[in-house]
Design a protein around this motif. Sequence first.
Motif, PDB file in Angstrom:
ATOM      1  N   LEU A   9      32.764 -26.763 -13.936  1.00 60.14           N
ATOM      2  CA  LEU A   9      32.207 -27.293 -12.681  1.00 60.14           C
ATOM      3  C   LEU A   9      33.301 -27.762 -11.730  1.00 60.14           C
ATOM      4  CD1 LEU A   9      29.037 -29.279 -13.814  1.00 60.14           C
ATOM      5  CD2 LEU A   9      29.315 -26.842 -13.340  1.00 60.14           C
ATOM      6  N   THR A  11      34.957 -26.585  -9.532  1.00 57.23           N
ATOM      7  CA  THR A  11      35.005 -25.401  -8.697  1.00 57.23           C
ATOM      8  C   THR A  11      34.237 -25.673  -7.416  1.00 57.23           C
ATOM      9  OG1 THR A  11      34.654 -23.003  -8.730  1.00 57.23           O
ATOM     10  CG2 THR A  11      32.911 -24.343  -9.662  1.00 57.23           C
ATOM     11  N   ASP A  12      34.421 -24.809  -6.429  1.00 58.59           N
ATOM     12  CA  ASP A  12      33.646 -24.933  -5.194  1.00 58.59           C
ATOM     13  C   ASP A  12      32.251 -24.361  -5.406  1.00 58.59           C
ATOM     14  OD1 ASP A  12      35.625 -25.961  -3.189  1.00 58.59           O
ATOM     15  OD2 ASP A  12      36.715 -24.185  -3.843  1.00 58.59           O
ATOM     16  N   LEU A  13      31.277 -25.058  -4.864  1.00 59.03           N
ATOM     17  CA  LEU A  13      29.887 -24.622  -5.039  1.00 59.03           C
ATOM     18  C   LEU A  13      29.705 -23.150  -4.687  1.00 59.03           C
ATOM     19  CD1 LEU A  13      26.933 -25.506  -5.670  1.00 59.03           C
ATOM     20  CD2 LEU A  13      26.660 -25.876  -3.208  1.00 59.03           C
ATOM     21  N   TYR A  14      30.403 -22.685  -3.644  1.00 58.73           N
ATOM     22  CA  TYR A  14      30.126 -21.318  -3.206  1.00 58.73           C
ATOM     23  C   TYR A  14      30.537 -20.264  -4.212  1.00 58.73           C
ATOM     24  CZ  TYR A  14      34.726 -20.206  -0.847  1.00 58.73           C
ATOM     25  OH  TYR A  14      36.018 -19.928  -0.532  1.00 58.73           O
ATOM     26  N   MET A  18      27.713 -17.512  -4.696  1.00 66.19           N
ATOM     27  CA  MET A  18      28.053 -16.091  -4.517  1.00 66.19           C
ATOM     28  C   MET A  18      27.862 -15.334  -5.826  1.00 66.19           C
ATOM     29  SD  MET A  18      31.325 -16.100  -1.926  1.00 66.19           S
ATOM     30  CE  MET A  18      32.388 -17.179  -2.867  1.00 66.19           C
ATOM     31  N   TYR A  71      22.961 -29.957 -14.955  1.00 66.31           N
ATOM     32  CA  TYR A  71      23.299 -30.435 -13.602  1.00 66.31           C
ATOM     33  C   TYR A  71      23.062 -29.335 -12.572  1.00 66.31           C
ATOM     34  CZ  TYR A  71      25.777 -31.814  -9.439  1.00 66.31           C
ATOM     35  OH  TYR A  71      26.078 -32.087  -8.128  1.00 66.31           O
ATOM     36  N   LEU A  77      19.116 -24.727  -6.843  1.00 61.65           N
ATOM     37  CA  LEU A  77      19.695 -23.590  -6.129  1.00 61.65           C
ATOM     38  C   LEU A  77      19.713 -22.360  -7.007  1.00 61.65           C
ATOM     39  CD1 LEU A  77      22.911 -25.153  -4.547  1.00 61.65           C
ATOM     40  CD2 LEU A  77      21.077 -24.005  -3.283  1.00 61.65           C
TER      41      LEU A  77
ATOM     42  N   SER B 183      32.439 -29.724  -1.604  1.00 65.50           N
ATOM     43  CA  SER B 183      32.203 -28.422  -2.237  1.00 65.50           C
ATOM     44  C   SER B 183      32.439 -28.501  -3.738  1.00 65.50           C
ATOM     45  CB  SER B 183      33.162 -27.384  -1.640  1.00 65.50           C
ATOM     46  OG  SER B 183      34.502 -27.703  -1.988  1.00 65.50           O
ATOM     47  N   ASN B 184      32.951 -29.642  -4.203  1.00 60.22           N
ATOM     48  CA  ASN B 184      33.408 -29.793  -5.587  1.00 60.22           C
ATOM     49  C   ASN B 184      32.217 -30.110  -6.498  1.00 60.22           C
ATOM     50  OD1 ASN B 184      34.581 -30.858  -7.989  1.00 60.22           O
ATOM     51  ND2 ASN B 184      36.448 -31.353  -6.857  1.00 60.22           N
ATOM     52  N   VAL B 195      26.559 -31.876  -2.833  1.00 64.98           N
ATOM     53  CA  VAL B 195      27.446 -30.706  -2.883  1.00 64.98           C
ATOM     54  C   VAL B 195      26.937 -29.631  -1.930  1.00 64.98           C
ATOM     55  CG1 VAL B 195      28.398 -31.044  -5.189  1.00 64.98           C
ATOM     56  CG2 VAL B 195      26.253 -29.792  -4.926  1.00 64.98           C
ATOM     57  N   THR B 196      27.884 -28.937  -1.343  1.00 65.53           N
ATOM     58  CA  THR B 196      27.511 -27.948  -0.354  1.00 65.53           C
ATOM     59  C   THR B 196      28.532 -26.822  -0.329  1.00 65.53           C
ATOM     60  OG1 THR B 196      26.887 -27.670   1.963  1.00 65.53           O
ATOM     61  CG2 THR B 196      28.710 -29.148   1.516  1.00 65.53           C
ATOM     62  N   GLY B 197      28.228 -25.774   0.439  1.00 62.35           N
ATOM     63  CA  GLY B 197      29.158 -24.658   0.516  1.00 62.35           C
ATOM     64  C   GLY B 197      28.545 -23.528   1.312  1.00 62.35           C
ATOM     65  N   THR B 198      29.379 -22.565   1.676  1.00 58.10           N
ATOM     66  CA  THR B 198      28.879 -21.449   2.477  1.00 58.10           C
ATOM     67  C   THR B 198      29.079 -20.144   1.703  1.00 58.10           C
ATOM     68  OG1 THR B 198      30.949 -21.112   3.695  1.00 58.10           O
ATOM     69  CG2 THR B 198      29.420 -22.749   4.571  1.00 58.10           C
ATOM     70  N   MET B 199      29.969 -19.296   2.156  1.00 57.73           N
ATOM     71  CA  MET B 199      30.308 -18.054   1.446  1.00 57.73           C
ATOM     72  C   MET B 199      31.767 -17.753   1.778  1.00 57.73           C
ATOM     73  SD  MET B 199      28.529 -15.189   3.966  1.00 57.73           S
ATOM     74  CE  MET B 199      26.881 -15.728   3.626  1.00 57.73           C
ATOM     75  N   ALA B 200      32.388 -16.901   0.949  1.00 61.73           N
ATOM     76  CA  ALA B 200      33.798 -16.573   1.150  1.00 61.73           C
ATOM     77  C   ALA B 200      33.930 -15.218   1.836  1.00 61.73           C
ATOM     78  CB  ALA B 200      34.511 -16.535  -0.200  1.00 61.73           C
ATOM     79  N   ARG B 224      19.670 -22.586   2.459  1.00 60.10           N
ATOM     80  CA  ARG B 224      21.017 -23.141   2.470  1.00 60.10           C
ATOM     81  C   ARG B 224      22.022 -22.191   3.111  1.00 60.10           C
ATOM     82  NH1 ARG B 224      21.708 -27.928  -1.211  1.00 60.10           N
ATOM     83  NH2 ARG B 224      23.868 -27.273  -1.332  1.00 60.10           N
TER      84      ARG B 224
END
Lengths: 447, 447
Positions: A9, A11-14, A18, A71, A77, B183-184, B195-200, B224
């Motif tokens: 965990l 790591t970045d959520l994205y 993805m 978690y 999500l 993002s962690n 926690v949040t995030g987008t895409m790479a 999201r």
Amino acid sequence: MNWLNLSPLLTDLYELTMAQVYVEREMLAPATFSLFVRKLPRRRSFLLAAGLGPLLEALEKLRFSEEDLAYLESLKLFKPTFLDYLRQFRFTGEIWALPEGTVFFENEPVLEVTAPLPEAQLIETLAINLINVETAVATKAARCVLAARGRACVDFGARRTHGLEASLHAARASYVAGFTATSNVLAGKLFGIPVTGTMAHSFVESFPTEAEAFRAFAENFPERTVFLIDTYDTLRGAEVAAQVARELAARGIYVRGVRLDSGNVIELSREVRRLLDEAGLPEIKIFVSGGLDEEKIAEIVESGAPVEAFGVGTKMGVSADAPYLDLAYKLVEYDGRPRMKLSEGKLTYPGRKQVFRRRDVAGVFYEDELGLREEDLPGEPLLRCFMKEGRLLSRPPALSEIRQYAAEQLRYLPADIREGRRTPNPRISKKLAELRQRTEEALRRGN
Amino acid sequence: MNWLNLSPLLTDLYELTMAQVYVEREMLAPATFSLFVRKLPRRRSFLLAAGLGPLLEALEKLRFSEEDLAYLESLKLFKPTFLDYLRQFRFTGEIWALPEGTVFFENEPVLEVTAPLPEAQLIETLAINLINVETAVATKAARCVLAARGRACVDFGARRTHGLEASLHAARASYVAGFTATSNVLAGKLFGIPVTGTMAHSFVESFPTEAEAFRAFAENFPERTVFLIDTYDTLRGAEVAAQVARELAARGIYVRGVRLDSGNVIELSREVRRLLDEAGLPEIKIFVSGGLDEEKIAEIVESGAPVEAFGVGTKMGVSADAPYLDLAYKLVEYDGRPRMKLSEGKLTYPGRKQVFRRRDVAGVFYEDELGLREEDLPGEPLLRCFMKEGRLLSRPPALSEIRQYAAEQLRYLPADIREGRRTPNPRISKKLAELRQRTEEALRRGN
């Protein structure tokens, strides 16, 4: 070893969102990501690769626990099928990398990962983080070692690194770069680095007089004593140190050195040296610490000051003038097709790559050429395969071997690069340039 | 929580060697050490205290295992009686500190430890390290929050902090300072931070076209979705995003925003806003990331660019322009006697202290006075007692409470300090000034 917090965990959520899309759509074909530095920091002309050892260890051990999954489920999500994928997750990919201790430059991959797309994506944060911190610190430490011209540099960084785990990365990376010891006890235990230390000002202050403090320490550690002499007044401290050292010598206890931690150490070290020599103590070494970095070390060394070792702390431990690298982890191939980014100022080179290094007859670094991995270009191919199907191909080298290899790398760097007067860029092979152009054109047409 | 590596060997060797001398000589009387910043970094006019929570947790749990002791024994430095002392060791001291989220200045103790001398000495590395990293990052993050003037700042630091544990310190410290999310993922789990995030970019590149990538993500995360639009060409990306967002809206999926990660984001955000508005999508927000710090954020905000949130990564996560504080842990009292250092440029204030803060009628910070702890001066005493006899006096506050307190602290900072035009120094109380003078004279005479 188990010194890294290996929670998946971290790591970045994205990476996880993805990956869910990839798993859902069965986008499981092999993807190659390339980890490289886009641009060197302003005051760096080369980089010293480090951090691969901890990364490989982490990749072998990466597993999601039921607590982690619970978690993730709570975030509402992720789908049950994806959580099941994570439950089974282990890294099954291939890792090519520069061996730790390799000198490298802009745009040269320090690491290439090939794995099913979701796996290769999921390890992004981990891979960037570990290579970033150890390479940044190893490079800073290498600059200190070069500036010290053969004098010892010792890691005193632990108290101001970014958290305590970071102090272990700093101890490890600085040892790779040529530091001789560390004050960090756990780094000694984990990595076998020699541990060392002197005394603090508080120690001197805890006794009624400096002389009593010095005596007490020497009696306890008759073979390891370095007196800290600047608590009240450095020259007076040196006199006291000389007097106590002579007393102790009469009792068979030989003091190793004195440490200066403040003031104009160039002038002070000369006067202290004179005092010690006049007291018949030429074997007592002068050790300097306090806000040191490669510039300050170079200044002291070039002045000819009689300093024999340096305690290098905070500025090395956080790589203060360049605390991060512009290190990017970029998709370069997916499902057999080259991939690249066209963002302004952030163009990448597609395809799996290799760096070919050329040396002159004396063995000195001459130039690098960045090509495709399957090319057979002149020079030594620098990237080696360390992991296949998620398994290490061989036992990781001992830290002492890595350190020796790094020393060789630094020795054969030409002076203008070592001294920061030139920052080489790799040549780009004809095939790589063509692939890049074809890929760019296809992307501009296709999108 | 257990996210910190709590090995007691994460310390400098000299803490242990000095402690052995103290234990051998029965120098077990109470010592007070004061942790304070000698001088603010060049680009800081205030600091935001953080790191106390992890430190108190670590102090409660600090124990030497048999494996630790076996390693220490192998160094052939320590006597069996001292190893027995370590085997029994637990921290039994008293901790006074600024609550996390307090604004403070040069020479003001952020922490004072009173404990038997060897205990107080042994925790030095730990105490400096944890307060240093979180305070440096919280301060940097607070500067970003102030620059954003109410727009959200989100922590994207994980990939380039100094190791993975450091990413947790950064997530925690930036949340205290007013960031809204991270993002962690592990920081979300451990600290309850959203926690949040987008895409790479790699996500976009993994699909044949941007449109397909956007659709795939939105279908998986209908509530999201933020589209990353600069992979190939930002304005073309915005057009694609608008088109896909309209399609999706027809199916009841509402896209939240678009993210710009490169280029001139002030100009680009204006054009993207116009494009989105013309497409009838005024509710899609523009999110900016990529090399942000407080200066870049201020520039964007002051330009009036239509940016509604910032993803702030590396430069906040490592506090890039001030990656460490000149934080010192100095003996100020031992066995009832005031102690100080006279080293050049490093004079300290003796005695146990308190900071008295004065505010004007509107509640705005007016001045601090640094006095002795037993003094009763006007103003609010800032240092509070958190631990006695090694035990916490109360449950640690929730991170959300600390965050609220920090926001209040920042709100009542006068504009000139907030904007970096003034760096206040505390007044020194008459009694403290006298004590310092008396102590200095006695030391100069005595040594």
